[in-house]
Structures are given as structure tokens and as C-alpha cells.
Design a protein around this motif. Structure first.
Motif, short mmCIF file in Angstrom:
data_model
loop_
_atom_site.label_atom_id
_atom_site.label_comp_id
_atom_site.label_asym_id
_atom_site.label_seq_id
_atom_site.Cartn_x
_atom_site.Cartn_y
_atom_site.Cartn_z
N ALA A 80 0.41 -1.26 -0.05
CA ALA A 80 -0.51 0.04 -0.06
C ALA A 80 0.64 1.89 -0.04
O ALA A 80 0.47 2.07 -0.30
CB ALA A 80 -0.67 0.52 0.95
N ALA A 127 -4.43 4.50 0.76
CA ALA A 127 -3.21 4.38 -0.23
C ALA A 127 -4.28 5.56 -1.49
O ALA A 127 -4.25 5.65 -2.19
CB ALA A 127 -3.05 3.91 -1.01
N ARG A 161 -2.59 8.51 -2.78
CA ARG A 161 -2.25 8.74 -4.73
C ARG A 161 -2.99 9.19 -5.63
O ARG A 161 -2.69 9.07 -6.38
CB ARG A 161 -2.01 6.58 -4.57
N PRO A 191 -1.02 7.35 -11.50
CA PRO A 191 -2.22 6.04 -10.89
C PRO A 191 -1.50 5.20 -11.20
O PRO A 191 -0.17 4.82 -11.37
CB PRO A 191 -2.93 6.16 -13.29
N GLY A 192 -1.49 3.86 -9.97
CA GLY A 192 -0.78 3.39 -9.75
C GLY A 192 -0.72 1.95 -10.58
O GLY A 192 -1.35 2.19 -11.33
#
Lengths: 268, 268
Positions: free
Chosen positions: B138, B258, B262, B267-268
């Protein structure tokens, strides 16, 4: 009941074997939480409850009373008999023999599910049980389990569901390809949860009925299963971890779905 | 090295005991994933790598090569020696002895953390390890562990972190009350994760630096700890499950954080 070598004790102990569970259509749930949930939510399937005098006193209100009210067969046994019957080292003084349920995929789909999870090849009992518990908590309508997965009525799986096995339908023995076809026909989108997915979880379309498709703990989902799904979604990894374990990934996906599906409902 | 009864083998095997780990300031990491991550992320703390000829060949690229490049002491041992050193039944042919790190809460707070998790009283090794792995995934800045919790350098915890123990600071031996005070002074909000919370997770304020505070697996957080936190947040339970297990609840909370922290990042 005080003879740990009696036929009845042996026949209960034998239910730790998959072949015996399969032949008899029964399995064992151990410990107060599991037995209580079985008595509460599936009393028609409970064949026998076995408990020690100590457990009978300690769980009088939440197990013994409800079991007697439901007209169940309750047997007081010695600690030695209970230990001989049980798989766990510390079954906490009670267990129940329960008929294995047989919900079908057709039953589940006919009920108009909004959230499902399909375990295609889960081998670790703890992971399987934890996913069932997480699916229950997230408000999923059912858990689907392929024929290649661990037996969800094995003692370790039953324990790690913490009673959730009695809270929602768990359909077993499914063929993965046929299940994906049936989901599509029922208007349920299939979302492969896979680290290779081009869609990150926060960007996934979780409106409408859908089913999370989970792979094997070590090698994930085979390409043909991923390709047969409507989308491939990855849980973003923000740190240096290579991956999440299967149960964590499934629970995060299911809770993301619950957040979207329930956003129109009352606050959870 | 081929004598499973040598002093060196005994001294490595003894690190499965907490007292010996504490006295020597060392612990053991077993298996390719853990050893690889130790060599990659904490080479200055790796004292010795032990591996069988088979493991040396199999993990030449991702363990043996990097270990030699880092100038580490690598010892080839027989499978019998490795088995005698290891805690796991199947250490997969390699292990490393590593110095226990000693990051402090002050170090962590001085770095301006955005996301932390505090384990106040976690007893199950698998849960502790899984939370560390989930915190890593995370993108948490550190894991804080109270003095009442399981030793995070015990073999089972190390295994279940899947290498994440080497990815982020894990501060141990903390006093819970003093830690909450220090967090507040550093501008880090403390969020007790507890089923009794009036705030449901989707409604929690996760903007700004915060620390999830997790209780014991069985009895949760004591009232005085809950009351000392800035908010008490519950993971909503949508189905009939009584609760989520600790590792799942922590991972869901950390991933919710997260997602918020974020949302301004890529973008993760």
C-alpha cells in the motif's frame, strides 16, 4: 460418550479425509464460533453436536440453548472423545457434523447476484477460508470454487472461514470455462484479478453485477482464463512488494466492489 | 560446510529463539524471495548467506550473483546443514543471517511520513507478517510495532512478510501511549481501526498524514487506546461475518488510505 475408540468417534474423525467427506456428504465444524453459526444459519443441515460438559456450560446461551431449541441431537462427550474426533489440537470443547450443502451455479445466478468471487485454483486452506470470510464481510452473494481448488469443507478451510461458510452459498466443483460462459449469459461481468492487468483497481468498472476471478497463489491465472474474462484488473502495488497474497488481493477487490455497489445503499 | 552438528550450524539454528535473536542482534531469513530481497535492499546488514549447490545454481542470477557483487560472505552447505540451520521444513536451499535493524520512531517521524500502521498487540506471526507485506504494497512509510506484540524477526513472521521486511522501516518495542503522543506532536493523525467505531471507513478523513492503529486479533483495542486516537474507524461489514481478520482489516484500511493519498499522484 466416553470411549474414544468407539465406531462413532472413528466415523467422525474419518471426516478429516476428503474421500470420506465426499462419500458421506458430511463435514465437521469445530469450535464455538463455527458451531454457533452452523446452528444459527443452517440448523437443518446439522446432524449432531458433540460437546464436553465444560463447553456445554460455557456456551449454554449461544450454542447449547439454540441447538436444543432447534431440536438438534446434542451429545455430551468426554474431552478425550472430543480430542479423538477433532482435527484441531484445541477444538475448544465442541464440534458438529454437518451435511455438505449443494447449491448450484444456476441457483446462484437465478437469484440475480451483484457480487461474486470465483476461486479457480486455490490450494492453500487458509487462503480459501479467508476469501470466504472476506466475501461474506464484503456482502458478496456467493463464492464459486473450481474443481481444481482445495476442498472448502476440509477442517483447516472450515476453521479459517470463522463461520462464514454458513452465511453465503459456496458452490464447489465448477469448471472454470463453463462458469465464465454462464456468468456472461447471466449478465455478470468477469474481472480477472491479476498483476498483469492493464486496468488498475481504482479505474475498474465496478458498476453492475460482476465476479472477481482469482488464480493460484503462486502462478496466478493462466492466459486462457484471463483472456476469457471481461477485464483484467490489477491491485496497484505502491511500495516494493512484489505482490499481495491471494486472500488480501481478493479482499481488497471485494471491498472496492462493495464500496461502489453500496454507495447507493445506506452507509455501511 | 557439511557437519550439521558444528558450532556454526548450532549458532544459526539458535536464532529461532527470541532470546538469542535479542542477545545477538541477528535473525534468519529463509528461502529465495526473502534472501533475494535482503541482498537487494539491505546488503550492509547481511552477515552470511548459506546455500546448497542446487540453490546456488537455481538462484545464480537473483541471489548468488548479487550477493557476490555486494561482497557478501556466501557459504555452500550440504542440504543436511541447511535443514539443521533452518526453521522452515522446506527452506528451498538457502538462508541468510541478517543484523536486526534498529530504526527509531524519531527517524520515521523526521522523514515526514504520510501513511503508517501501528500494531499494538498482535500475537499471530502470520498476521504480523501479512500486515507488513500489505503495508509495503500500500506504500506505507513504516510499520510501528508495540512491545506487547510478536517479535517481527521470528521465523514465521519473516516468512510471511515475503521480503517486505527489507522494504520499509519496521520499528519495534514501542510503548503505545508514548507513540500516540509522538504521532500527534508530529502532526500524524491516529485512526483506531475498530468494529465499534462510529466512523465507517468510506467516511473517514484520510487526507493528510495518518497512522492506522490495530489491536489484538481476539479482543481488539482497549478503550484507553481507542480514546487516545483521533478517530475510531470501522471497516463496514456488509454480510453476516462478525469481523474481518486483523491482517485483512489492516490491508483494507491501508489500501483505502493509499487510494486517497495517491489520488493526486500518477495512477498506481
Amino acid at each position: 460418550m466416553d470411549n474414544p475408540r468407539s465406531d462413532r468417534v472413528r466415523s467422525v474423525a474419518a471426516l478429516s479425509k476428503r474421500s470420506v467427506r465426499s462419500r458421506t456428504g458430511r463435514f465437521v465444524v469445530e469450535g464455538p464460533q463455527g458451531v454457533r453459526e452452523a446452528v444459527r444459519h443452517a440448523p437443518d443441515r446439522v446432524r449432531d453436536v458433540y460437546l464436553t460438559a465444560e463447553a456445554a456450560a460455557r456456551y449454554a446461551g449461544d450454542v447449547l440453548g439454540p441447538a436444543r431449541e432447534a431440536g438438534l441431537r446434542v451429545h455430551e462427550v468426554t474431552p478425550e472423545v472430543l480430542a479423538a474426533m477433532a482435527d484441531a489440537e484445541a477444538p475448544q470443547g465442541l464440534l458438529a457434523v454437518v451435511d455438505t450443502p449443494a447449491p448450484t451455479l444456476e441457483d446462484v445466478l437465478a437469484a440475480g447476484p451483484r457480487l461474486l468471487v470465483l476461486l479457480t485454483n486455490v490450494r492453500d486452506p487458509g487462503n480459501a477460508g479467508t476469501v470466504i470470510r472476506g466475501a461474506d464481510a464484503a456482502g458478496a452473494d456467493a463464492v464459486l470454487v473450481s474443481d481444481a481448488s482445495v476442498d472448502v469443507h476440509a477442517p483447516k478451510v472450515v476453521r479459517s472461514t470463522a463461520g462464514s461458510l454458513f452465511h453465503l452459498p459456496v458452490v464447489t466443483g465448477l469448471d472454470v470455462a463453463a462458469t465464465l460462459t454462464a456468468l456472461r449469459a447471466a449478465g455478470v461481468r468477469s474481472l480477472a484479478a491479476d498483476g498483469t492487468g492493464a486496468t488498475a483497481l481504482p479505474d475498474a468498472d465496478l458498476d453492475g453485477p460482476h465476479c472477481w476471478v482469482m488464480g493460484n497463489e503462486a502462478w496466478g491465472l493462466p492466459a486462457e482464463v484471463r483472456d476469457a474474462c471481461d477485464d483484467i484488473v490489477r491491485v496497484p502495488i505502491h511500495g516494493l512488494a512484489e505482490s499481495l497474497n491471494l486472500a488480501m488481493a481478493a479482499t481488497i477487490c471485494l471491498y472496492a466492489s462493495a464500496g461502489v455497489l453500496r454507495s447507493g445503499d445506506r452507509p455501511g
